[in-house]
Design an enzyme around this catalytic site. Structure first.
Site, PDB file in Angstrom:
ATOM      1  N   LYS B 197      38.188  73.153  19.908  1.00  0.00           N
ATOM      2  CA  LYS B 197      37.200  72.366  20.600  1.00  0.00           C
ATOM      3  C   LYS B 197      37.895  71.350  21.882  1.00  0.00           C
ATOM      4  O   LYS B 197      37.417  71.449  22.941  1.00  0.00           O
ATOM      5  CB  LYS B 197      36.364  71.576  20.002  1.00  0.00           C
ATOM      6  CG  LYS B 197      36.898  70.262  19.105  1.00  0.00           C
ATOM      7  CD  LYS B 197      37.294  68.986  20.083  1.00  0.00           C
ATOM      8  CE  LYS B 197      38.425  68.447  19.449  1.00  0.00           C
ATOM      9  NZ  LYS B 197      38.738  67.009  19.678  1.00  0.00           N
ATOM     10  N   ARG B 266      40.039  61.968  27.861  1.00  0.00           N
ATOM     11  CA  ARG B 266      40.935  62.487  28.733  1.00  0.00           C
ATOM     12  C   ARG B 266      40.692  63.916  29.118  1.00  0.00           C
ATOM     13  O   ARG B 266      40.766  64.326  30.262  1.00  0.00           O
ATOM     14  CB  ARG B 266      42.284  62.400  28.382  1.00  0.00           C
ATOM     15  CG  ARG B 266      42.861  60.919  28.062  1.00  0.00           C
ATOM     16  CD  ARG B 266      44.259  61.088  27.283  1.00  0.00           C
ATOM     17  NE  ARG B 266      43.869  61.094  25.984  1.00  0.00           N
ATOM     18  CZ  ARG B 266      44.471  60.804  25.095  1.00  0.00           C
ATOM     19  NH1 ARG B 266      45.591  59.813  25.341  1.00  0.00           N
ATOM     20  NH2 ARG B 266      44.147  61.019  23.789  1.00  0.00           N
TER      21      ARG B 266
END
Lengths: 347, 347
Positions: B197, B266
């Site tokens: 993912k 991030r």
């Protein structure tokens, strides 16, 4: 250049006039009896009062009484009736559409039969057309909100139907560099996957309201709980798809459509209000006047699953989120996510 | 009451001290060589400088030199090393952990072997423990950001490992009324689903930057394109899971984890910057100093898929999004989503 008649002038059908016009077709947009003001507005200045966008110049607008005129010489028809107009569409409109005009429906939904079978709308349309009539009925599934389509955001949808030739024809008519179209003959799979997501989007967005309540501040978002409910939704939707007889790969459309539904519109609103602690009746009051397909589809799906459980086909334990959403909507239950029913042991 | 030794004091491991302490355990938190300042800060006032949360009173803090002392009498260990500390952990730490102390790893990741096999970290740990040693190695997968766990948002994760008894023990230690735990013996399935993912979250968030670019305004969000990429991600992840030999039901963890990763941190940042039109080097410059697991995992997964394609095991056509992400990261390609490669015909 083809002639495409759009029946019903709701937001989604009207948004599809953008790719249709940009591909150079003659577009005829016919309002339903509920779209009178929309059509009046469009005739004036091309501004669509509920889509809140100005449509392309050159579209021909019709009120419902002019439907037959709008169908004259049409190469294809696109139908955008709301779930709530299903009977009207079956009784009044299907008889009028010529067999030579293939139909593409944008309405997402399912109806539950007495034995717990869930049937998607395109199949209902087929069954309810006049006896002996053989319309070529196709449908659109997949994540696509009308506003963003109108704004030319990239969208990827599935067109499904029985005849690949018709599907290719529709793709030729409507595909653009921002409207991307997959074709599939698995009508039940595509349509059920994208119908179910309405029920589950309500379930996921309960977490939006719950974290606002927890933090005591509207607008504060937590994603762990949303993601937990999203994962549980994908799990239950996959199981439902299997029950209904759709191919498991359609979870792709269901998951994408769930994603987009969680982030926009009325379903998120009702889920959030319920998550904040409002009762279902209070939440509905805040949303007065809006049509909520998620409520309809959650109720129908839960009713079907209960019947299938009565028949021993499935266990209710496999659908804790759906059952909870149903109990909130239909039994006045308070929001109390059954987290521990989501966990499992897999040896 | 049990004694749990946390090895590495990063955000995720430190967040799990919340359920551990609230369940009444003795918690010993040992910093890695990179966590020196974190431990110094915690010793002063319990405030974790990167998690930005005050941990519970009563946790015992250790620097890495004190690891053996921290492991004395421990009932279980929890390991939160970052991907970038993998070698250090295998070489320096695995030899020190006693066989009697079962290990639970929170690090998500995979390594690609020369033949294109993708191996998740817990399997790497098993292979790289000292010869003859037989540690009981388990891992956590599923959507859970550290901040929200620390804030007691409901989170649903999977603990996976070979021994169900150990998994039940870990669940008893850590489950609370907000930290919900599913158990699974499918280590490869769970861990690969949640590792992948990271690569795909970068892919989905390209659409965040693309719509900002399209609208000429930062913060403007479109969801159709995100949903299209989300659906495509689920499709490719499902195929990868199949290739790797994980059970297809693990897509539930992958989809949930993808959802939470799209909305935080991030990976979203780099995807958004790339979508806005920055080159990979420019985007990395803006993010200087942050460790990006998504880059590592995308590179490794793409490399593995290419090798599998060379061997004729799979076709690259089935992974257009992964290949595009890889070409952006590793070949300096511009963002140009291969939308038409996502569409398909399914007869």
């Amino acid at each position: 250049m083809s002639v495409i008649t759009f029946i019903c002038a709701g937001q989604m059908a009207s948004a599809i006039t953008f790719p249709a016009m940009e591909n150079g077709h003659e577009v005829r947009l016919v309002g339903s009896p509920l779209d009178r003001e929309i059509i009046d507005g469009l005739k004036k200045d091309n501004f669509h009062i509920t889509l809140k966008r100005t449509l392309h110049d050159g579209i021909k607008y019709y009120q419902i009484e002019e439907l037959e005129e709008a169908l004259e010489g049409a190469d294809a028809a696109l139908c955008g009736v709301s779930s709530f107009g299903l009977d009207w569409f079956c009784d009044e409109i299907l008889p009028v559409i010529p067999e030579s005009v293939p139909l593409l429906s944008v309405t997402k939904g399912m109806v539950d039969l007495d034995d717990g079978t869930l049937v998607p709308y395109p199949v209902i349309f087929e069954e309810r057309q006049p006896e002996g009539k053989n319309l070529d009925i196709n449908a659109i599934g997949g994540p696509c909100t009308s506003y963003e389509l109108a704004d030319h955001d990239h969208s990827h949808v599935a067109f499904c139907g029985k005849n690949m030739e018709t599907l290719k024809m529709f793709k030729d008519l409507l595909a653009t560099d921002y409207y991307h179209i997959t074709l599939s003959k698995d009508v039940v799979g595509v349509e059920c996957a994208v119908a179910m997501k309405n029920a589950y989007a309500l379930g996921v967005t309960l977490a939006v309201g719950l974290s606002e309540k927890m933090e005591g501040k509207i607008g504060i978002q937590h994603y762990n709980s949303q993601a937990a409910l999203f994962g549980q939704s994908v799990k239950e939707m996959t199981k439902l798809l299997q029950l209904i007889g759709g191919g498991p790969e359609n979870i792709v459309h269901g998951a994408g459509d769930l994603y987009v539904t969680v982030f926009g519109g009325r379903t998120r609103k009702i889920g959030t209000l319920l998550g904040r602690g409002l009762s279902f009746d209070e939440a509905m009051e805040e949303l007065q006047g809006v049509t909520l397909e998620s409520i309809v589809i959650a109720t129908r799906t839960a009713r079907a699953v209960r019947k299938l459980a009565d028949r021993g086909v499935v266990s209710l334990d496999e659908f804790p989120l759906l059952m909870h959403v149903d109990s909130i909507i239909n039994e006045g239950a308070e929001v109390n996510i059954p987290w521990d029913d989501f966990t499992m042991i897999k040896e």
